[in-house]
Scaffold this motif. Structure first.
Motif, short mmCIF file in Angstrom:
data_model
loop_
_atom_site.label_atom_id
_atom_site.label_comp_id
_atom_site.label_asym_id
_atom_site.label_seq_id
_atom_site.Cartn_x
_atom_site.Cartn_y
_atom_site.Cartn_z
N LEU A 185 0.84 -1.19 0.00
CA LEU A 185 0.00 0.00 0.00
C LEU A 185 0.88 1.25 0.00
O LEU A 185 2.08 1.18 0.26
CB LEU A 185 -0.93 -0.01 1.21
CG LEU A 185 -2.04 -1.05 1.16
CD1 LEU A 185 -2.62 -1.30 2.53
CD2 LEU A 185 -3.13 -0.61 0.19
N GLU A 186 0.26 2.38 -0.27
CA GLU A 186 0.99 3.64 -0.36
C GLU A 186 1.76 3.93 0.93
O GLU A 186 1.23 3.78 2.03
CB GLU A 186 0.01 4.78 -0.64
CG GLU A 186 0.66 6.13 -0.87
CD GLU A 186 -0.36 7.21 -1.18
OE1 GLU A 186 0.05 8.37 -1.34
OE2 GLU A 186 -1.57 6.88 -1.25
N ASN A 187 3.02 4.33 0.77
CA ASN A 187 3.89 4.70 1.89
C ASN A 187 4.08 3.57 2.90
O ASN A 187 4.21 3.80 4.10
CB ASN A 187 3.35 5.95 2.61
CG ASN A 187 3.25 7.15 1.70
OD1 ASN A 187 4.12 7.37 0.86
ND2 ASN A 187 2.19 7.93 1.85
N SER A 188 4.07 2.33 2.40
CA SER A 188 4.26 1.18 3.28
C SER A 188 5.16 0.17 2.60
O SER A 188 5.05 -0.08 1.40
CB SER A 188 2.91 0.54 3.61
OG SER A 188 3.09 -0.68 4.29
N SER A 213 -5.86 2.56 -12.63
CA SER A 213 -4.82 3.23 -11.85
C SER A 213 -5.40 4.48 -11.19
O SER A 213 -6.16 5.22 -11.83
CB SER A 213 -3.65 3.61 -12.76
OG SER A 213 -2.62 4.23 -12.03
N PRO A 214 -5.08 4.73 -9.91
CA PRO A 214 -4.22 3.92 -9.04
C PRO A 214 -4.89 2.59 -8.68
O PRO A 214 -6.09 2.42 -8.86
CB PRO A 214 -4.03 4.80 -7.81
CG PRO A 214 -5.24 5.66 -7.78
CD PRO A 214 -5.58 5.93 -9.21
N THR A 254 -5.15 3.31 4.38
CA THR A 254 -3.82 2.77 4.08
C THR A 254 -3.42 1.64 5.02
O THR A 254 -2.27 1.21 5.02
CB THR A 254 -2.76 3.90 4.17
OG1 THR A 254 -2.81 4.50 5.46
CG2 THR A 254 -3.00 4.95 3.10
#
Length: 433
Positions: free
Chosen positions: A64-67, A80-81, A190
């Motif tokens: 996931l985003e920022n992980s 997308s996304p 997230t």
């Protein structure tokens, strides 16, 4: 003096640049199925996924985003996304690319193993011995299934929903197995760790769709019961040109389901972390998800917003509460109490309300066969019966629904709705609303 570089050195440098460039590229490869001898791996520089027949969905490992955590999930392939619709190891993410998804050829269960070979997630084993060969496929519906040699489903992801409700999926209870299918919200957008809210079917009384909140599982939103045409709080489903909604009740199971009328439509419902459901449709023109439901959200959607024996109504931008007929406000505790007790068999009548979302049915009683007239007489003969309505409003209408004691979570709908008959003393009978 100008030094010249030998051509052999130039070639060596170019080769080094090419090797470095290729090492930075993430290669992609797809699988049509997973077998005991062909698992799904998560290599660092290769994106390996299981793809549905026509390429609508794919399954694999992702972050996931920022992980940096790695999960095994299902998402729309060409959107997308990334739009994730199901996650397996929500509570046990991997911290590297060592994950492997395997299927057991003897018992037919799935498992995710980490780099040490330890199982961090696994599915239930089949209740019967599968006939070989066993394989995993991803269907065009977004349902990941384990199949045996006779094409029997040994396990399917649709039986274990995440936070997303897809067309063809069932929400409800299987009475033969005792298995309950319900959505579960994420902790945040997230973080797929299970959140506080669940969306499913409350099977008490007349079954109804509800959203509940932990830890006590009390109801926070209630789309409502089925009236033969739609869920009572979702009358827009009757005329929706994109879907057909179903609510099945029999001795084997109870479930709610939506079906697409056009297979090319991409539609999903999500129970978001804040605790309410949104229905979204993909637009090929704008390349985004547009909100289809709710078109707008008002305070009357909150369960029991006005308290017991009250009616919630929205007029323009304003919401107001008022006591039901035969009740008056008790300012001491902000409740509505009867002005006079019911007379039981001494001449009680019914006040008719039109265009309503029917109240909470968790303590109700219903019969599929009797007429509306018989329903009224039966309610009058029971001193505990406080209201009634027709169970099925399709065609000419049929069946009977009774409420007992307090009336909770009833509201006026802007469109659709149905008739509701409230029991009151004769002296308090008023004209139709």
């Amino acid at each position: 003096m100008i030094e010249t570089v030998p051509k052999s050195m130039e070639s060596f440098d170019m080769l080094g640049v090419c090797v470095l460039f290729l090492s930075l590229i993430t290669m992609s490869s797809t699988l049509e199925m997973i077998t005991p001898t062909q698992p799904l791996r998560d290599p660092v520089n290769e994106n390996v996924t299981l793809v549905s027949t026509n390429g609508t969905f794919e399954a694999g490992f992702f972050s996931l985003e920022n992980s940096g955590s790695r999960y095994l999930g299902i998402w729309y392939r060409n959107i997308s996304p990334r739009t994730v619709v199901w996650v397996a190891n929500k509570e046990t993410p991997l911290q590297d690319h060592s994950g492997v998804l395997e299927v057991d050829g003897d018992e037919g269960f799935l498992s995710i193993k980490d780099g040490t070979g330890a199982k961090i997630w696994f599915s239930n084993a089949s209740s019967h011995t599968p006939r070989k060969p066993v394989a995993v496929e991803l269907l065009e519906s977004g349902n990941m299934v384990v199949k045996d040699g006779d094409n029997n489903f040994l396990w399917q992801s649709f039986d274990y929903p995440d936070d997303t409700f897809l067309p063809g999926m069932k929400l409800g209870m299987n009475f033969k197995t005792g298995h309950h299918r319900a959505l579960r919200s994420w902790k945040s957008f997230t973080d797929p760790t299970p959140g506080e809210f669940a969306f499913g079917v409350d099977t008490r009384g007349l079954p109804q769709l509800v959203i509940t909140k932990e830890p006590s599982d009390y109801i926070v939103y209630r789309p409502g019961s089925w009236n033969g045409l739609s869920i009572t709080g979702l009358p827009g489903e009757i005329t929706d040109p994109l879907i057909k909604s179903l609510f099945v009740m029999n001795e084997d199971e109870i479930f709610y389901q939506i079906q697409l009328l056009n297979s090319s439509t991409k539609l999903r419902s999500r129970l978001i972390p804040e605790g309410y459901q949104v229905r979204l449709i993909w637009s090929d023109e704008t390349k985004r998800w547009d909100t289809k439901y709710p078109g707008s959200f008002d305070e009357c959607e909150r369960y029991g917003m006005c308290g017991a024996n009250t009616i919630c109504n929205v007029s323009g931008a304003h919401q107001h509460c008022e006591c039901l007929s035969g009740f008056q406000s008790n300012f001491a505790d902000s409740t509505c109490d009867r002005t006079r007790p019911l007379g039981c068999n001494k001449g009680d009548k019914f006040q008719k309300y039109e265009g309503m979302k029917l109240p909470d049915t968790s303590s109700s009683w219903y019969d599929k066969s009797i007429s509306l007239g018989e329903c009224e007489k039966l309610c009058l003969s029971n001193c505990s019966c406080t209201a009634y309505a027709q169970l099925n409003i399709s065609v000419q209408g049929s069946g009977c629904l009774h409420w007992f004691h307090e009336i909770v979570d009833i509201r006026v709908l802007a469109q659709g709705g149905q008739d509701f008959y409230l029991r009151i003393t004769t002296s308090k009978l008023q004209g139709n609303l």
